[in-house]
Scaffold this active site. Structure first.
Site, PDB file in Angstrom:
ATOM      1  N   SER A  38      -6.123 -34.664  12.915  1.00  6.97           N
ATOM      2  CA  SER A  38      -4.970 -35.424  12.405  1.00  6.97           C
ATOM      3  C   SER A  38      -5.182 -36.861  12.869  1.00  6.97           C
ATOM      4  O   SER A  38      -5.998 -37.106  13.771  1.00  6.97           O
ATOM      5  CB  SER A  38      -3.698 -34.850  13.054  1.00  6.97           C
ATOM      6  OG  SER A  38      -2.609 -35.740  12.924  1.00  6.97           O
ATOM      7  N   TYR A  56       1.021 -31.890  20.659  1.00 13.27           N
ATOM      8  CA  TYR A  56       0.293 -31.871  19.381  1.00 13.27           C
ATOM      9  C   TYR A  56      -0.879 -32.862  19.449  1.00 13.27           C
ATOM     10  O   TYR A  56      -2.008 -32.526  19.086  1.00 13.27           O
ATOM     11  CB  TYR A  56       1.267 -32.227  18.254  1.00 13.27           C
ATOM     12  CG  TYR A  56       0.673 -32.176  16.865  1.00 13.27           C
ATOM     13  CD1 TYR A  56       0.452 -30.960  16.227  1.00 13.27           C
ATOM     14  CD2 TYR A  56       0.335 -33.339  16.178  1.00 13.27           C
ATOM     15  CE1 TYR A  56      -0.087 -30.905  14.945  1.00 13.27           C
ATOM     16  CE2 TYR A  56      -0.201 -33.304  14.901  1.00 13.27           C
ATOM     17  CZ  TYR A  56      -0.409 -32.081  14.283  1.00 13.27           C
ATOM     18  OH  TYR A  56      -0.948 -32.031  13.020  1.00 13.27           O
TER      19      TYR A  56
HETATM   20  P1  NAD Z   1       1.508 -25.608   7.021  1.00 13.23           P
HETATM   21  O1  NAD Z   1       2.529 -25.274   8.040  1.00 13.23           O
HETATM   22  O2  NAD Z   1       1.863 -25.508   5.591  1.00 13.23           O
HETATM   23  O3  NAD Z   1       0.175 -24.787   7.242  1.00 13.23           O
HETATM   24  C1  NAD Z   1      -0.253 -24.340   8.488  1.00 13.23           C
HETATM   25  C2  NAD Z   1      -0.827 -22.983   8.280  1.00 13.23           C
HETATM   26  O4  NAD Z   1      -1.374 -22.491   9.504  1.00 13.23           O
HETATM   27  C3  NAD Z   1       0.263 -22.004   7.834  1.00 13.23           C
HETATM   28  O5  NAD Z   1      -0.219 -21.237   6.770  1.00 13.23           O
HETATM   29  C4  NAD Z   1       0.482 -21.164   9.084  1.00 13.23           C
HETATM   30  O6  NAD Z   1       0.945 -19.866   8.795  1.00 13.23           O
HETATM   31  C5  NAD Z   1      -0.923 -21.165   9.667  1.00 13.23           C
HETATM   32  N1  NAD Z   1      -0.934 -20.796  11.081  1.00 13.23           N
HETATM   33  C6  NAD Z   1      -0.146 -21.272  12.072  1.00 13.23           C
HETATM   34  N2  NAD Z   1      -0.431 -20.656  13.229  1.00 13.23           N
HETATM   35  C7  NAD Z   1      -1.431 -19.776  12.959  1.00 13.23           C
HETATM   36  C8  NAD Z   1      -2.144 -18.840  13.737  1.00 13.23           C
HETATM   37  N3  NAD Z   1      -1.892 -18.662  15.043  1.00 13.23           N
HETATM   38  N4  NAD Z   1      -3.110 -18.098  13.146  1.00 13.23           N
HETATM   39  C9  NAD Z   1      -3.354 -18.242  11.829  1.00 13.23           C
HETATM   40  N5  NAD Z   1      -2.712 -19.102  11.030  1.00 13.23           N
HETATM   41  C10 NAD Z   1      -1.750 -19.853  11.596  1.00 13.23           C
HETATM   42  O7  NAD Z   1       1.083 -27.094   7.338  1.00 13.23           O
HETATM   43  P2  NAD Z   1      -0.150 -28.000   6.864  1.00 13.23           P
HETATM   44  O8  NAD Z   1       0.370 -29.359   6.853  1.00 13.23           O
HETATM   45  O9  NAD Z   1      -0.840 -27.453   5.683  1.00 13.23           O
HETATM   46  O10 NAD Z   1      -1.083 -27.866   8.165  1.00 13.23           O
HETATM   47  C11 NAD Z   1      -2.439 -27.507   8.118  1.00 13.23           C
HETATM   48  C12 NAD Z   1      -3.165 -28.237   9.222  1.00 13.23           C
HETATM   49  O11 NAD Z   1      -3.149 -29.623   8.920  1.00 13.23           O
HETATM   50  C13 NAD Z   1      -2.553 -28.087  10.605  1.00 13.23           C
HETATM   51  O12 NAD Z   1      -3.594 -27.896  11.558  1.00 13.23           O
HETATM   52  C14 NAD Z   1      -1.870 -29.422  10.831  1.00 13.23           C
HETATM   53  O13 NAD Z   1      -1.776 -29.740  12.193  1.00 13.23           O
HETATM   54  C15 NAD Z   1      -2.788 -30.348  10.084  1.00 13.23           C
HETATM   55  N6  NAD Z   1      -2.213 -31.615   9.674  1.00 13.23           N
HETATM   56  C16 NAD Z   1      -1.099 -31.658   8.887  1.00 13.23           C
HETATM   57  C17 NAD Z   1      -0.569 -32.879   8.523  1.00 13.23           C
HETATM   58  C18 NAD Z   1       0.661 -33.005   7.668  1.00 13.23           C
HETATM   59  O14 NAD Z   1       1.279 -34.074   7.635  1.00 13.23           O
HETATM   60  N7  NAD Z   1       1.063 -31.985   6.940  1.00 13.23           N
HETATM   61  C19 NAD Z   1      -1.190 -34.059   8.946  1.00 13.23           C
HETATM   62  C20 NAD Z   1      -2.342 -33.977   9.734  1.00 13.23           C
HETATM   63  C21 NAD Z   1      -2.838 -32.749  10.097  1.00 13.23           C
END
Ligand code: NAD
Length: 258
Positions: free
Chosen positions: A145, A158
């Site tokens: 991120s 985080y």
């Molecule tokens: P999201 O919540 O839609 O997706 C996260 C996914 O990870 C979900 O499907 C959840 O069920 C799964 N997950 C959580 N804990 C888990 C575990 N212990 N085992 C298996 N699966 C698990 O959110 P997203 O935004 O798609 O996030 C995906 C990644 O992107 C994350 O690592 C997040 O930190 C990163 N990210 C997101 C953003 C944003 O703004 N959305 C920005 C930068 C980074």
């Protein structure tokens, strides 16, 4: 769409929603056999249905990335079903409790670090073992991120977890470069996903958060997925140990007033 990924086998963790789901679908469109890993079966099956509707081949494996036995079984089931492992997108993550350090519980620290950092380490460990067993070659993209590059008040755990993913990525890349395995990391700013909505979807914070992105909007999951699929393809064959920032200008400097 690139054709050189056709027939390869990929794992996508956290493929049950958001960025992971879009990446799983995009890999499948490129002809990749995709193993979707996540904790939520109903949502996992929805991703599989999306892939199969588009003519792709896919498998859902219920996985908690913070549990070693689950990740080991994920890689084993991938190889049982598709014969090998070529690519991985270690994307699963949580935001944890977004509160100042002084108010944070040890349980929340442990849970966030267990999923975001230990989970990425476990995935790397078993994916690399399998790729080496196959004689080397492969590409892995981890999910960090912009919070892996800068600090953020209220996001300390985080941020710490995502900074950790940056270090893991560079170290893994150094360990595997001579085996033909590339390991990189993607660093998005705010992306329109369930997580993005949970953190930045409120009526007061949303305009402020959009204002941090000079491009004037949040990113889409597909914009991240496109970069991840490219990083996994041979078009990125000289890229390893690197991070790709997808942030609409967030880190370029202070955003001038509109
Ligand atoms: P999201 O919540 O839609 O997706 C996260 C996914 O990870 C979900 O499907 C959840 O069920 C799964 N997950 C959580 N804990 C888990 C575990 N212990 N085992 C298996 N699966 C698990 O959110 P997203 O935004 O798609 O996030 C995906 C990644 O992107 C994350 O690592 C997040 O930190 C990163 N990210 C997101 C953003 C944003 O703004 N959305 C920005 C930068 C980074």
């Amino acid at each position: 769409m690139t054709t050189e990924l056709r027939g390869k086998v990929a794992i996508v963790t956290g493929g049950t929603s958001g960025i992971g789901r879009d990446a799983a679908v995009l890999f499948a469109k490129a002809g990749v056999k995709v193993v979707v890993a996540g904790r939520r079966e109903v949502e996992g099956r929805e991703t599989i249905d999306l892939i199969r509707t588009g003519g792709g081949d896919s498998l859902f494996v219920k996985t908690d990335v913070s549990i070693a036995a689950d990740v080991q079984a994920l890689v084993r089931k991938t190889v049982e079903k598709f014969g090998r492992l070529d690519l991985a997108f270690n994307n699963a993550g949580i935001e944890g409790a977004l509160i100042p350090i002084a108010e944070q519980s040890e349980e929340d620290w442990d849970r966030t670090i267990d999923i975001n950092l230990k989970g990425t380490w476990l995935c790397l460990k078993y994916e690399i073992q399998q790729m080496l067993k196959q004689g080397g070659g492969g590409a892995i993209v981890n999910m960090a991120s912009v919070a892996g590059l800068i600090g953020s008040a209220g996001f300390a755990t985080y941020c710490a977890s995502k900074h950790g993913v940056m270090g893991l990525t560079k170290s893994a890349a150094l360990e595997t470069a001579r085996s033909g395995i590339r390991v990189n990391v993607v660093c998005p700013a705010v992306i329109e996903t369930p997580m993005g909505e949970r953190i930045f979807g409120g009526p007061e914070i949303k305009p402020y958060a959009i204002g941090l992105h000079p491009i004037g909007r949040f990113g889409t999951p597909t914009e991240v997925a496109e970069a991840v699929v490219w990083m996994c393809s041979d078009r990125a064959s000289f890229m390893t140990g690197q991070s790709l920032v997808l942030d609409g200008g967030f880190l370029a400097g202070p955003n001038p007033p509109a």
